[in-house]
Design an enzyme around this catalytic site. Structure first.
Site, short mmCIF file in Angstrom:
data_model
loop_
_atom_site.label_atom_id
_atom_site.label_comp_id
_atom_site.label_asym_id
_atom_site.label_seq_id
_atom_site.Cartn_x
_atom_site.Cartn_y
_atom_site.Cartn_z
CE LYS A 297 89.95 22.53 -31.45
NZ LYS A 297 89.58 21.25 -30.80
CD GLU B 122 87.59 16.50 -29.49
OE1 GLU B 122 87.32 15.29 -29.27
OE2 GLU B 122 88.26 17.19 -28.70
CG ASP C 199 87.69 22.96 -28.38
OD1 ASP C 199 87.61 22.78 -29.61
OD2 ASP C 199 88.64 22.53 -27.68
CG ASP D 87 87.67 20.25 -25.09
OD1 ASP D 87 88.85 20.29 -25.51
OD2 ASP D 87 86.90 19.30 -25.37
CB SER D 88 93.05 21.59 -23.32
OG SER D 88 93.11 22.88 -23.91
CD GLU E 250 95.12 16.17 -29.93
OE1 GLU E 250 94.11 16.88 -30.06
OE2 GLU E 250 95.61 15.86 -28.81
O1 KIV Z 1 91.33 21.63 -26.37
C1 KIV Z 1 92.39 21.89 -26.94
O2 KIV Z 1 93.29 22.52 -26.37
C2 KIV Z 1 92.56 21.44 -28.33
C3 KIV Z 1 93.90 21.60 -28.94
C4 KIV Z 1 94.85 20.65 -28.35
C5 KIV Z 1 93.85 21.49 -30.41
O3 KIV Z 1 91.65 20.94 -28.90
#
Ligand code: KIV
Length: 279
Positions: A118, A120, A88, A49-50, A186
């Site tokens: 993934k 959090e 994510d 989600d970055s 992280e």
């Molecule tokens: O969203 C992302 O890019 C991440 C990584 C930094 C692990 O969660």
């Protein structure tokens, strides 16, 4: 097996089986061309989600939607054959409870072809992780600094220092016990990351954690020097492509203004001279 020797993409069990073996390699990707470049070099590629900050100019990951994740997930899937695709779950798509999480995780996997999601969170997400895994959704957990919680964490600070260490350790055990096949650590101190790596049975994937983790992940635009808004300490720039790209754009702009582009080799001639009267 090393990622470069593979003919097909690994699955969650293959990734899990690499605990304690050759370090797992991972990068984020958001587009087909970038996914093609990393296919086979990475064990898994994360549509993080970055994407919200890196490609869409958002100031945090909180504004990222399911639709954005699906669009970028589909683009990345088209570029991968030998690396696993992990996607994510965006902020707000899973925190209400297991049923909401299942609905959205199933949609992400069905519409993108990702092999895992993934999400959090540690202890507080264990029940949700267990629910998803029992219903066929492989889950990669993400603990330590969890950027979707910056408003409660008070910023992008190192997590698990000193008397906070026990809480992060408890998160790691909780997500492993709940059935996650791996866990991203992280921005946690290296000694804590090493202890978690020793104690849990699933691979730890470090980002700002420790060289002793079972694998590493970086945001691709950070390591290639495309994302220049800020550079976290844990990022190593393997290339500085941002300035190179800007120089190329400036050269193009100057040549267009000087009428030196396009040159003869960039334009098309007629098969035969144009005949007939001038209009
Ligand atoms: O969203 C992302 O890019 C991440 C990584 C930094 C692990 O969660």
């Amino acid at each position: 097996m090393s990622a470069t020797a593979r003919k097909t993409a690994p699955n969650a069990q293959d990734i899990r089986a690499q605990k304690g073996g050759v370090p797992l390699v991972s990068l984020t990707a958001y587009t087909t061309p970038m996914a093609r470049l990393m296919d086979g070099h990475c064990d898994f590629v994360l549509v993080g989600d970055s994407v919200g900050m890196v490609l869409h100019g958002l100031s945090s990951t909180l504004g990222v939607t399911m639709e954005m994740m699906i669009l970028h997930g589909q683009a990345v899937a088209r570029g991968l054959e030998r690396s696993m695709l992990v996607i994510d779950m965006p902020f707000g798509s899973y925190e209400e409870g297991p049923a909401q999480a299942f609905r959205n995780a199933a949609r992400l996997m069905a519409e993108t072809g990702a092999g895992a999601v993934k999400l959090e969170g540690g202890v507080e997400m264990a029940e949700t992780i267990r629910f998803l895994v029992k219903r066929g959704i492989p889950v990669m957990a993400h603990i330590g600094l969890t950027p979707q919680s910056i408003n409660t964490l008070g910023g992008y600070k190192v997590q698990g220092r000193d008397d906070q260490a026990q809480a992060v350790l408890a998160d790691a055990h909780a997500v492993a016990d709940a059935g996650a096949f791996s866990v991203v650590l992280e921005k946690v101190p290296a000694t804590l990351a090493d202890r978690i790596t020793d104690e849990v049975a699933i691979p730890t994937i470090g980002i700002g954690a420790s060289v002793g983790c079972d694998g590493q992940i970086l945001v691709v635009d950070d390591m290639l020097g495309f994302f220049t808004a800020f550079k976290p300490k844990f990022v190593k720039r393997y290339a500085d492509l941002g300035p190179l790209a800007e120089a190329a754009i400036a050269e193009y702009a100057a040549e267009v203004r000087a009428r030196s582009f396009p040159a003869a080799e960039h334009v098309f001639g007629d098969q035969a001279p144009v005949k007939g009267p001038k209009a």
